[in-house]
Design an enzyme around this catalytic site. Structure first.
Site, PDB file in Angstrom:
ATOM      1  N   LYS A  87      -9.589  -0.670  -5.271  1.00  0.00           N
ATOM      2  CA  LYS A  87      -9.580   0.075  -4.012  1.00  0.00           C
ATOM      3  C   LYS A  87     -10.913   0.774  -3.788  1.00  0.00           C
ATOM      4  O   LYS A  87     -11.409   1.461  -4.676  1.00  0.00           O
ATOM      5  CB  LYS A  87      -8.457   1.124  -4.066  1.00  0.00           C
ATOM      6  CG  LYS A  87      -8.307   1.989  -2.826  1.00  0.00           C
ATOM      7  CD  LYS A  87      -7.757   1.205  -1.654  1.00  0.00           C
ATOM      8  CE  LYS A  87      -7.884   1.955  -0.341  1.00  0.00           C
ATOM      9  NZ  LYS A  87      -6.775   2.856  -0.080  1.00  0.00           N
ATOM     10  N   HIS A 108       0.866  -1.205   0.000  1.00  0.00           N
ATOM     11  CA  HIS A 108       0.000   0.000   0.000  1.00  0.00           C
ATOM     12  C   HIS A 108       0.891   1.240   0.000  1.00  0.00           C
ATOM     13  O   HIS A 108       1.459   1.609   1.021  1.00  0.00           O
ATOM     14  CB  HIS A 108      -0.905   0.007   1.241  1.00  0.00           C
ATOM     15  CG  HIS A 108      -1.864   1.164   1.284  1.00  0.00           C
ATOM     16  ND1 HIS A 108      -3.209   1.005   1.543  1.00  0.00           N
ATOM     17  CD2 HIS A 108      -1.691   2.502   1.108  1.00  0.00           C
ATOM     18  CE1 HIS A 108      -3.812   2.182   1.528  1.00  0.00           C
ATOM     19  NE2 HIS A 108      -2.908   3.114   1.274  1.00  0.00           N
ATOM     20  N   ASN A 143      -5.458   7.010  -6.086  1.00  0.00           N
ATOM     21  CA  ASN A 143      -6.124   8.301  -5.811  1.00  0.00           C
ATOM     22  C   ASN A 143      -5.360   9.473  -6.409  1.00  0.00           C
ATOM     23  O   ASN A 143      -4.966  10.405  -5.728  1.00  0.00           O
ATOM     24  CB  ASN A 143      -6.365   8.497  -4.303  1.00  0.00           C
ATOM     25  CG  ASN A 143      -5.098   8.516  -3.454  1.00  0.00           C
ATOM     26  OD1 ASN A 143      -4.091   7.918  -3.811  1.00  0.00           O
ATOM     27  ND2 ASN A 143      -5.134   9.217  -2.332  1.00  0.00           N
ATOM     28  N   HIS A 177       3.070  14.682   0.872  1.00  0.00           N
ATOM     29  CA  HIS A 177       2.513  16.028   0.673  1.00  0.00           C
ATOM     30  C   HIS A 177       3.667  16.986   0.925  1.00  0.00           C
ATOM     31  O   HIS A 177       4.393  16.820   1.919  1.00  0.00           O
ATOM     32  CB  HIS A 177       1.391  16.330   1.662  1.00  0.00           C
ATOM     33  CG  HIS A 177       0.158  15.496   1.471  1.00  0.00           C
ATOM     34  ND1 HIS A 177      -0.837  15.815   0.576  1.00  0.00           N
ATOM     35  CD2 HIS A 177      -0.227  14.337   2.055  1.00  0.00           C
ATOM     36  CE1 HIS A 177      -1.786  14.904   0.615  1.00  0.00           C
ATOM     37  NE2 HIS A 177      -1.446  13.980   1.505  1.00  0.00           N
ATOM     38  N   ASP A 237       1.497   2.907   3.467  1.00  0.00           N
ATOM     39  CA  ASP A 237       0.630   4.071   3.242  1.00  0.00           C
ATOM     40  C   ASP A 237       1.459   5.349   3.147  1.00  0.00           C
ATOM     41  O   ASP A 237       0.969   6.439   3.466  1.00  0.00           O
ATOM     42  CB  ASP A 237      -0.455   4.211   4.319  1.00  0.00           C
ATOM     43  CG  ASP A 237      -1.627   5.075   3.842  1.00  0.00           C
ATOM     44  OD1 ASP A 237      -1.714   5.339   2.632  1.00  0.00           O
ATOM     45  OD2 ASP A 237      -2.430   5.497   4.687  1.00  0.00           O
ATOM     46  N   HIS A 270       1.436   5.392  -1.868  1.00  0.00           N
ATOM     47  CA  HIS A 270       1.031   6.481  -2.755  1.00  0.00           C
ATOM     48  C   HIS A 270       2.293   7.056  -3.389  1.00  0.00           C
ATOM     49  O   HIS A 270       3.119   7.648  -2.690  1.00  0.00           O
ATOM     50  CB  HIS A 270       0.305   7.586  -1.974  1.00  0.00           C
ATOM     51  CG  HIS A 270      -0.935   7.089  -1.297  1.00  0.00           C
ATOM     52  ND1 HIS A 270      -2.181   7.206  -1.855  1.00  0.00           N
ATOM     53  CD2 HIS A 270      -1.102   6.431  -0.123  1.00  0.00           C
ATOM     54  CE1 HIS A 270      -3.077   6.653  -1.048  1.00  0.00           C
ATOM     55  NE2 HIS A 270      -2.455   6.172   0.011  1.00  0.00           N
ATOM     56  N   LEU A 271       2.435   6.853  -4.694  1.00  0.00           N
ATOM     57  CA  LEU A 271       3.604   7.393  -5.398  1.00  0.00           C
ATOM     58  C   LEU A 271       3.297   8.745  -6.031  1.00  0.00           C
ATOM     59  O   LEU A 271       4.218   9.441  -6.447  1.00  0.00           O
ATOM     60  CB  LEU A 271       4.066   6.416  -6.486  1.00  0.00           C
ATOM     61  CG  LEU A 271       4.591   5.054  -6.010  1.00  0.00           C
ATOM     62  CD1 LEU A 271       4.908   4.162  -7.226  1.00  0.00           C
ATOM     63  CD2 LEU A 271       5.830   5.205  -5.135  1.00  0.00           C
ATOM     64  N   ARG A 272       1.996   9.098  -6.124  1.00  0.00           N
ATOM     65  CA  ARG A 272       1.549  10.308  -6.839  1.00  0.00           C
ATOM     66  C   ARG A 272       1.891  10.196  -8.325  1.00  0.00           C
ATOM     67  O   ARG A 272       2.064   9.103  -8.832  1.00  0.00           O
ATOM     68  CB  ARG A 272       2.148  11.595  -6.241  1.00  0.00           C
ATOM     69  CG  ARG A 272       1.980  11.733  -4.737  1.00  0.00           C
ATOM     70  CD  ARG A 272       0.553  11.780  -4.267  1.00  0.00           C
ATOM     71  NE  ARG A 272       0.496  12.121  -2.853  1.00  0.00           N
ATOM     72  CZ  ARG A 272      -0.436  11.681  -2.015  1.00  0.00           C
ATOM     73  NH1 ARG A 272      -1.381  10.833  -2.428  1.00  0.00           N
ATOM     74  NH2 ARG A 272      -0.427  12.050  -0.760  1.00  0.00           N
ATOM     75  N   HIS A 312      -4.296  -0.273   6.286  1.00  0.00           N
ATOM     76  CA  HIS A 312      -3.828   0.605   7.376  1.00  0.00           C
ATOM     77  C   HIS A 312      -4.726   0.557   8.602  1.00  0.00           C
ATOM     78  O   HIS A 312      -5.328   1.561   8.978  1.00  0.00           O
ATOM     79  CB  HIS A 312      -3.662   2.056   6.875  1.00  0.00           C
ATOM     80  CG  HIS A 312      -4.819   2.605   6.070  1.00  0.00           C
ATOM     81  ND1 HIS A 312      -6.114   2.576   6.506  1.00  0.00           N
ATOM     82  CD2 HIS A 312      -4.853   3.209   4.852  1.00  0.00           C
ATOM     83  CE1 HIS A 312      -6.887   3.132   5.596  1.00  0.00           C
ATOM     84  NE2 HIS A 312      -6.143   3.513   4.586  1.00  0.00           N
ATOM     85  N   HIS A 328     -10.376   1.360   2.287  1.00  0.00           N
ATOM     86  CA  HIS A 328     -10.144   2.420   3.257  1.00  0.00           C
ATOM     87  C   HIS A 328     -11.333   2.342   4.203  1.00  0.00           C
ATOM     88  O   HIS A 328     -12.415   2.836   3.893  1.00  0.00           O
ATOM     89  CB  HIS A 328     -10.034   3.802   2.608  1.00  0.00           C
ATOM     90  CG  HIS A 328      -9.746   4.853   3.632  1.00  0.00           C
ATOM     91  ND1 HIS A 328      -8.522   5.433   3.781  1.00  0.00           N
ATOM     92  CD2 HIS A 328     -10.524   5.360   4.620  1.00  0.00           C
ATOM     93  CE1 HIS A 328      -8.551   6.274   4.812  1.00  0.00           C
ATOM     94  NE2 HIS A 328      -9.763   6.246   5.342  1.00  0.00           N
TER      95      HIS A 328
END
Ligand code: OTD
Ligand code: ZN
Ligand code: ZN
Length: 356
Positions: free
Chosen positions: A110, A17, A45, A262, A258, A19-21, A185, A147
């Site tokens: 997801k 899990h 996402n 940012h 996770d 987030h690589l963007r 998560h 989620h």
């Protein structure tokens, strides 16, 4: 295995899990993830989200471009295998699921309840409208990643995971008894107990922050925005249970960072974004958590075996060595457009590091 272990070689881990963007963010996130992990399950996402196989294929190609453009060692580049997910919306069709199952690149689907976290506005508004899609997932043995938080405004943020278990997940598992599900998560003893009570087709990932911290770290002595993530850190009694199950050797619990980047100025703000960035230091973080309860010998199962087992994939063949030599977590990393990224535990010293 002894308490005094100072070096630990484990099979190469995977991150189930992350987030690589997208686009220029990938120049930072991809080499960080690929330096430790072989397979990574990439969350969908993005803006706009990854909704079908074409989106997933294009996203994977952008990730691979940034991998090849990085100065990561050739053998790490060759080993990195990003696995894609589709973002379930109210408009996802059975055909989308069938194409995903046949694609060879989509590992799971997801589900974000609409509004649950960053970029989840397109999430599902009514689970009951997704019956056909869930049946298709079940038929094709494609896991549903959750989620697991309800999102109604009146529900207290600290209760949202438990309410999801009671009100949503309990229904899903009755209606779709063989659907493979990962509660992503998890943050509460309630979620750990729920997963323990189900068959082996229901598992959970656990992040480093939920093993190492609780809401006091977030809130006592001033608000610490770099500990703010969703689902939010809970009280210490939950943290202890998560550490118990993660280090128990039970294959239902496995690694999912996770890691959610940012830019620093978006977190240190009046309305700070949710997400902890841990991609580059995840293994020393997990090693520190496991060692804190004398269970470093359980790290390999959690990090490198149980996730692959759940997804029906072979374990990796290469290894990585952790060493009990302190490392300082960088204060920040350069991020795109001149911004910076502050990692979890920035500037602090961890007792474990990765052996060069
Ligand atoms: N941030 N939590 C999650 C995603 C992000 O920034 C994000 O994408 C999540 O729950 O997947 C979070 O705090
Ligand atoms: Zn989530
Ligand atoms: Zn996430």
């Amino acid at each position: 295995m002894t308490d005094s272990m100072t070096e630990l070689t484990i099979l190469q881990p995977d991150d189930w899990h992350i987030h690589l963007r997208d686009d220029s963010a990938l120049a930072t996130t991809v080499p960080h993830a690929a330096s430790s992990f072989n397979r990574v399950i990439c969350m969908p996402n993005l803006v706009p989200p990854v909704k079908n196989v074409d989106d997933a294929r294009a996203y994977r190609a952008r990730i691979m471009e940034h991998l090849q453009a990085s100065d990561l060692a050739a053998e790490r580049q060759a080993a990195f295998d990003p696995r894609m997910t589709l973002y379930l919306t109210d408009r996802t069709t059975v055909q989308d699921i069938e194409m995903a199952a046949q694609s060879g690149i989509v590992q799971a689907v997801k589900l974000y309840p609409a509004g649950a976290t960053t970029n989840s506005a397109d999430g599902v508004t009514d689970i009951n409208a997704c019956v056909d899609v869930f049946e298709a997932l079940e038929r094709h043995n494609l896991p549903l990643l959750l989620h697991g938080e309800v999102t109604q405004n009146h529900v207290d943020i600290f209760d949202r995971e438990k309410r999801f278990l009671d009100e949503v997940l309990a229904q899903i598992i009755i209606k779709f008894p063989t659907l493979k599900i990962v509660m992503e998560h998890i943050t509460t003893s309630d979620a750990a107990d729920f997963v323990l009570a189900q068959g082996n087709h229901i598992a959970a990932t656990i992040t480093p922050q939920h093993l190492m911290f609780n809401r006091n770290h977030l809130l006592v002595g001033g608000i610490k925005p770099h500990f703010y993530c969703l689902p939010i850190l809970k009280r210490e009694s939950h943290q202890k249970v998560l550490l118990d199950v993660a280090t128990s050797g039970n294959p239902k619990f496995f690694l999912g960072t996770d890691s959610a980047p940012h830019a620093t100025d978006k977190k240190e703000a009046a309305c700070g974004c949710a997400g902890c960035y841990s991609a580059a230091t995840a293994l020393p973080l997990y090693a520190t958590a496991f060692d804190s309860v004398g269970k470093i010998d359980k790290l390999e199962g959690f990090a490198s075996r149980f996730g692959a087992q759940f997804y029906g994939l072979p374990v990796n063949e290469s290894t990585i060595t952790l060493i009990k030599t302190p490392m300082q977590v960088p204060a920040g990393y350069p991020y795109f457009d001149g911004s910076s990224l502050t990692p979890l535990m920035a500037g602090e010293t961890l007792p474990w590091s990765i052996k060069a």
